[in-house]
Design a protein around this motif. Sequence first.
Motif, PDB file in Angstrom:
ATOM      1  N   UNK A   1      42.096  45.945  47.927  1.00  0.00           N
ATOM      2  CA  UNK A   1      40.730  46.336  47.601  1.00  0.00           C
ATOM      3  C   UNK A   1      39.977  46.661  48.873  1.00  0.00           C
ATOM      4  N   UNK A   2      38.966  47.529  48.723  1.00  0.00           N
ATOM      5  CA  UNK A   2      38.139  47.904  49.858  1.00  0.00           C
ATOM      6  C   UNK A   2      36.701  48.050  49.401  1.00  0.00           C
ATOM      7  N   UNK A   3      35.785  47.878  50.355  1.00  0.00           N
ATOM      8  CA  UNK A   3      34.366  47.965  50.040  1.00  0.00           C
ATOM      9  C   UNK A   3      33.656  48.633  51.209  1.00  0.00           C
ATOM     10  N   UNK A   4      32.710  49.514  50.895  1.00  0.00           N
ATOM     11  CA  UNK A   4      31.964  50.197  51.937  1.00  0.00           C
ATOM     12  C   UNK A   4      30.998  49.242  52.636  1.00  0.00           C
TER      13      UNK A   4
ATOM     14  N   UNK B   1      37.000  50.091  45.914  1.00  0.00           N
ATOM     15  CA  UNK B   1      38.253  50.691  45.451  1.00  0.00           C
ATOM     16  C   UNK B   1      39.293  49.598  45.296  1.00  0.00           C
ATOM     17  N   UNK B   2      40.184  49.810  44.311  1.00  0.00           N
ATOM     18  CA  UNK B   2      41.181  48.788  44.018  1.00  0.00           C
ATOM     19  C   UNK B   2      42.558  49.416  43.810  1.00  0.00           C
ATOM     20  N   UNK B   3      43.579  48.660  44.142  1.00  0.00           N
ATOM     21  CA  UNK B   3      44.928  49.047  43.766  1.00  0.00           C
ATOM     22  C   UNK B   3      45.039  48.997  42.243  1.00  0.00           C
TER      23      UNK B   3
ATOM     24  N   UNK C   1      40.969  42.888  37.265  1.00  0.00           N
ATOM     25  CA  UNK C   1      41.224  41.463  37.476  1.00  0.00           C
ATOM     26  C   UNK C   1      40.600  40.951  38.773  1.00  0.00           C
ATOM     27  N   UNK C   2      40.568  41.789  39.800  1.00  0.00           N
ATOM     28  CA  UNK C   2      40.041  41.395  41.105  1.00  0.00           C
ATOM     29  C   UNK C   2      38.705  42.090  41.357  1.00  0.00           C
ATOM     30  N   UNK C   3      37.829  41.413  42.096  1.00  0.00           N
ATOM     31  CA  UNK C   3      36.545  41.987  42.487  1.00  0.00           C
ATOM     32  C   UNK C   3      36.294  41.701  43.960  1.00  0.00           C
TER      33      UNK C   3
ATOM     34  N   UNK D   1      34.444  38.847  50.280  1.00  0.00           N
ATOM     35  CA  UNK D   1      35.097  37.987  49.293  1.00  0.00           C
ATOM     36  C   UNK D   1      36.081  38.791  48.438  1.00  0.00           C
ATOM     37  N   UNK D   2      37.027  38.061  47.879  1.00  0.00           N
ATOM     38  CA  UNK D   2      37.906  38.651  46.877  1.00  0.00           C
ATOM     39  C   UNK D   2      38.036  37.646  45.739  1.00  0.00           C
ATOM     40  N   UNK D   3      37.391  37.959  44.629  1.00  0.00           N
ATOM     41  CA  UNK D   3      37.501  37.128  43.436  1.00  0.00           C
ATOM     42  C   UNK D   3      38.713  37.602  42.645  1.00  0.00           C
ATOM     43  N   UNK D   4      39.632  36.689  42.400  1.00  0.00           N
ATOM     44  CA  UNK D   4      40.884  37.037  41.728  1.00  0.00           C
ATOM     45  C   UNK D   4      40.980  36.253  40.429  1.00  0.00           C
ATOM     46  N   UNK D   5      40.983  36.967  39.320  1.00  0.00           N
ATOM     47  CA  UNK D   5      41.085  36.363  37.997  1.00  0.00           C
ATOM     48  C   UNK D   5      42.379  36.787  37.314  1.00  0.00           C
ATOM     49  N   UNK D   6      42.729  36.088  36.271  1.00  0.00           N
ATOM     50  CA  UNK D   6      43.940  36.413  35.492  1.00  0.00           C
ATOM     51  C   UNK D   6      45.145  36.614  36.403  1.00  0.00           C
ATOM     52  N   UNK D   7      45.327  35.680  37.307  1.00  0.00           N
ATOM     53  CA  UNK D   7      46.384  35.820  38.306  1.00  0.00           C
ATOM     54  C   UNK D   7      47.764  35.795  37.665  1.00  0.00           C
ATOM     55  N   UNK D   8      48.652  36.575  38.265  1.00  0.00           N
ATOM     56  CA  UNK D   8      50.027  36.712  37.786  1.00  0.00           C
ATOM     57  C   UNK D   8      50.995  36.284  38.894  1.00  0.00           C
ATOM     58  N   UNK D   9      52.198  35.896  38.542  1.00  0.00           N
ATOM     59  CA  UNK D   9      53.173  35.538  39.588  1.00  0.00           C
ATOM     60  C   UNK D   9      53.374  36.650  40.613  1.00  0.00           C
TER      61      UNK D   9
END
Length: 116
Positions: free
Chosen positions: A49-52, A59-61, A67-69, A80-88
Motif C-alpha cells: 500500500x502507498x499513500x500520498x 493505492x493497494x495491491x 482488507x487493508x487500509x 499506519x497499516x490497518x490489516x483486517x481479515x488476515x489470511x495465512x
Amino acid sequence: QVQLVESGGGLVQPGGSLRLSCAASGFRFSLYAMSWYRQAPGKERELVAAITNAGGTTNYADSVKGRFTISRDNAKNTVYLQMNSLKPEDTAVYYCNVVRFSNNYWGQGTQVTVSS
C-alpha cells in the motif's frame, strides 16, 4: 538521518486484525509519500500500500484491497497499516518505505504471522 521504525506485528489467527505503525524521523515527513511493503520467505519484496504526502490518495495491491487500509498522521510523523481479515498468505515481514531524493529508505521490518 532518515529513520523508520516499524511496530505492531505479531501472531494472529486467520480472520484477525493487526495495526502496524511506522514512526519516521530525520526528514520532513509531511512532504513525502509513504509505502508499506512485505516480503514472505522465498519471495520478492512486494508493494502492499502507498499513500500520498497529504493522505489524499492511496493505492493497494490487489491481494489486500478491501482488507487493508493505509493512513498517516503528519502531526505524529507516523504512517499506519490497518490489516483486517488476515489470511495465512499475509504472513511476511512488513517494511515501511520512503523514497527521498531517489534514495530508498527502509525500516527494520516487523514480522506478521497469520496462523491457527
